[in-house]
Design a protein around this motif. Structure first.
Motif, short mmCIF file in Angstrom:
data_model
loop_
_atom_site.label_atom_id
_atom_site.label_comp_id
_atom_site.label_asym_id
_atom_site.label_seq_id
_atom_site.Cartn_x
_atom_site.Cartn_y
_atom_site.Cartn_z
N LYS A 33 0.91 -1.08 -0.15
CA LYS A 33 0.08 0.02 0.01
C LYS A 33 0.98 1.24 -0.09
O LYS A 33 0.69 2.14 0.72
CB LYS A 33 -0.91 -0.05 1.33
N LEU A 34 2.02 1.20 -0.69
CA LEU A 34 2.87 2.35 -0.59
C LEU A 34 2.96 2.85 -2.43
O LEU A 34 2.32 1.92 -3.38
CB LEU A 34 4.30 1.98 -0.56
N GLY A 60 2.82 6.25 1.93
CA GLY A 60 1.83 5.27 2.31
C GLY A 60 0.59 6.09 1.37
O GLY A 60 0.37 7.19 1.24
N GLU A 102 7.47 6.36 4.14
CA GLU A 102 7.50 5.01 5.10
C GLU A 102 8.89 4.54 4.88
O GLU A 102 9.84 5.15 4.11
CB GLU A 102 6.61 4.35 4.38
#
Length: 245
Positions: A54-55, A115, A122
């Motif tokens: 989810k990046l 993110g 992140e």
């Protein structure tokens, strides 16, 4: 140093400017395309990154060193490699090379992972970057020092339109150069070319915002300074006279 990826490219009409040079914004946009192609080849595409972590990747800085710009219909090779990374930053180089082997320009780029929901930086997971074979380092590369304050700038406002956005929902990073350089008058642009460009993205800009762009030229008349939305994006361009001047 990491794995090298190359692909041929012929400069089309729609990516060329009034003087038959490839536009800087298109150079930056296509560099991203080439890095994405390598990621797909290494099974680390944007889709994979989204599905597994989810990046998404975001560029934080560019440094362009330009010997000359690619020309309309010129056949060139674009080469890229991820050079190194640490726990928060990844570094990648691009080289645009003429048919005769002449190095036209180099791009040094710094990247972070963000993110999708948090929009925060992140940590870099080794699993994400391992296929690129880049060197792991504890060092964070030093950023270019921009002019802190513009004393008597020209000011222009740009509304952020839907067409300015990329698929991550913020302004495409290549767009900022156009906003900055468009503040410089036509005659200067006709007689000069950029030889060095520094861009730093400090905060993302999203749909519905209005960008306030500040511009000031140094006393030497060959270095332009640009700030967009305060220090959200900082750009510095070193210019040189065209060879036929």
């Amino acid at each position: 140093m990491g794995l090298t990826y190359q692909r041929p490219f012929s400069v089309p009409f729609y990516e060329s400017d009034r003087f038959k040079n490839m536009k800087i914004s298109n150079i930056l946009a296509f560099a991203l395309q080439v890095s994405g192609e390598q990621s797909v080849e290494l099974n680390r595409s944007d889709v994979w990154l989204n599905d597994h972590y989810k990046l998404f990747w975001a560029v934080t800085e560019y440094e362009l060193e330009i010997n000359r710009l690619p020309r309309f219909m010129e056949d060139i090779t674009i080469e890229t490699e991820a050079t190194s990374y640490n726990k928060f930053f990844c570094y990648r180089d691009f080289r645009f090379i003429a048919e005769n082997g002449e190095l036209l320009l180099t791009i040094h780029a710094s990247w972070v992972l963000m993110g999708l929901e948090s929009r925060k930086v992140e940590r870099v997971h080794d699993d994400i970057v391992a296929p690129y074979a880049a060197d792991k380092s504890s060092k964070i590369q030093r950023s270019h020092k921009f002019k802190k304050e513009l004393l008597n700038p020209e000011v222009t406002s740009y509304p952020v339109r839907f067409s300015d956005l990329d698929m991550n929902g913020h302004v495409n990073n290549a767009k900022y150069y156009d906003w900055a350089a468009d503040m410089i008058d036509y005659d200067f642009r006709a007689s000069h070319q950029p030889k060095k460009v520094y861009i730093k993205y400090n905060h993302e800009v999203r749909y519905g915002e209005t960008v306030e762009a500040l511009f000031e030229m140094d006393m030497d008349g060959l270095t332009s300074h640009h700030k967009l939305n305060g220090n959200a994006t900082e750009i510095e361009i070193e210019w040189t006279k065209n060879n036929d001047e």
